[in-house]
Design an enzyme around this catalytic site. Structure first.
Site, PDB file in Angstrom:
ATOM      1  N   GLY A  90       0.822  -1.208   0.000  1.00 43.35           N
ATOM      2  CA  GLY A  90       0.000   0.000   0.000  1.00 43.35           C
ATOM      3  C   GLY A  90       0.854   1.255   0.000  1.00 43.35           C
ATOM      4  N   TYR A 142      -7.005   7.119  -0.022  1.00 42.28           N
ATOM      5  CA  TYR A 142      -6.604   5.987   0.818  1.00 42.28           C
ATOM      6  C   TYR A 142      -7.819   5.343   1.490  1.00 42.28           C
ATOM      7  CZ  TYR A 142      -3.839   3.432   4.328  1.00 42.28           C
ATOM      8  OH  TYR A 142      -3.268   2.462   5.126  1.00 42.28           O
ATOM      9  N   PRO A 155      -5.851  -2.714  10.421  1.00 40.54           N
ATOM     10  CA  PRO A 155      -4.972  -2.191  11.468  1.00 40.54           C
ATOM     11  C   PRO A 155      -5.343  -0.762  11.836  1.00 40.54           C
ATOM     12  CG  PRO A 155      -3.713  -3.121   9.625  1.00 40.54           C
ATOM     13  CD  PRO A 155      -5.131  -2.952   9.173  1.00 40.54           C
TER      14      PRO A 155
END
Length: 240
Positions: free
Chosen positions: A84, A147, A177
């Site tokens: 990412g 994002y 996360p």
């Protein structure tokens, strides 16, 4: 016979911890990376895990990369989509390239890699796919429309693909996360990070190893009844 795993973005940060954890579970691990040759070399020397370079945003490169891993290590049983990038700014200042780069890498990479391994998993009647989402894909974040959109998409992608693989023994899950003590979070301005920490009930950043342990649970051979799930590992910051 040892299972073969690919971890994208697997030579640093959360990906590095995942690669090491899967090797510790007895798997043959291939760590994918996109650009930092020296970091990848050091990672392989330190861990004994081979590193393979390709861009997960490139569909054809993913096809070729997986073929190379399978030629070297065997058929891929486990895929962890961890790669990412960020290109943070408000939408007012965000040009189309910053939007597209993040979508192509963070979300498109999940499709590209799953497409390269999924048929083989179905044919063999076994597979484990874990997609690394984000707390910001669940809750949103100022200055991260690209994002947040990509990571939110990962959670929907996970639920849909899980339904396609379930009867064939292929599970698809996600981990979301929270803020983890990695290079990406270290780049956050100190005053902003202080505000983030104030919102985390456990009072600290997470550790990459804590995410890796979650991945280890989901890819275990005994986790076949867990699919389509998102495991949030965020210190209680967002309960979803």
């Amino acid at each position: 016979m040892a299972r073969v795993a690919i971890v994208t973005g697997g030579t640093r940060g959360i990906g590095e911890a995942i690669s090491i954890a899967l090797k510790g579970m007895g798997m043959k691990v291939a760590a994918n990376y996109a650009g930092n040759e020296e970091r990848a070399r050091q990672f392989s020397e330190r861990t004994g895990i081979p590193a393979y370079k390709w861009d997960v945003a490139d569909f054809d490169a993913c096809q070729e990369g997986v073929k190379k891993v399978e030629a070297d290590l065997g058929a891929v049983d486990v895929l962890v989509n961890n790669a990412g990038i960020t290109r943070d700014t408000t939408i007012k200042r965000m040009d189309h390239q910053k939007w597209q780069d993040v979508i192509d890498t963070n979300l498109g990479g999940c499709f590209n890699m799953a497409k390269a391994v999924f048929d083989g998993m179905l044919g063999r009647g076994y597979g484990r796919i874990v997609n690394i989402g984000s707390i910001n894909g669940q809750a949103g974040q100022y200055g991260q429309v690209n994002y947040a959109a990509a990571k939110s998409g990962i959670h929907g992608f996970t639920k849909a693909l899980a339904q396609e693989g379930a009867r064939a023994g292929v599970t698809v899950n996600a981990i979301a996360p929270g803020y983890i003590d990695t290079d990406m979070v270290a780049a956050v301005p100190e005053e902003v990070l202080g505000k983030i920490l104030a919102k985390i009930p456990v009072g600290r950043l997470g550790k990459a190893d804590e995410i890796a342990r979650g991945v280890g649970f989901l890819v275990d051979e005994n986790a076949g009844f867990v699919t389509g799930s998102t495991l949030s590992i965020n210190g209680g910051q967002h309960m979803y």
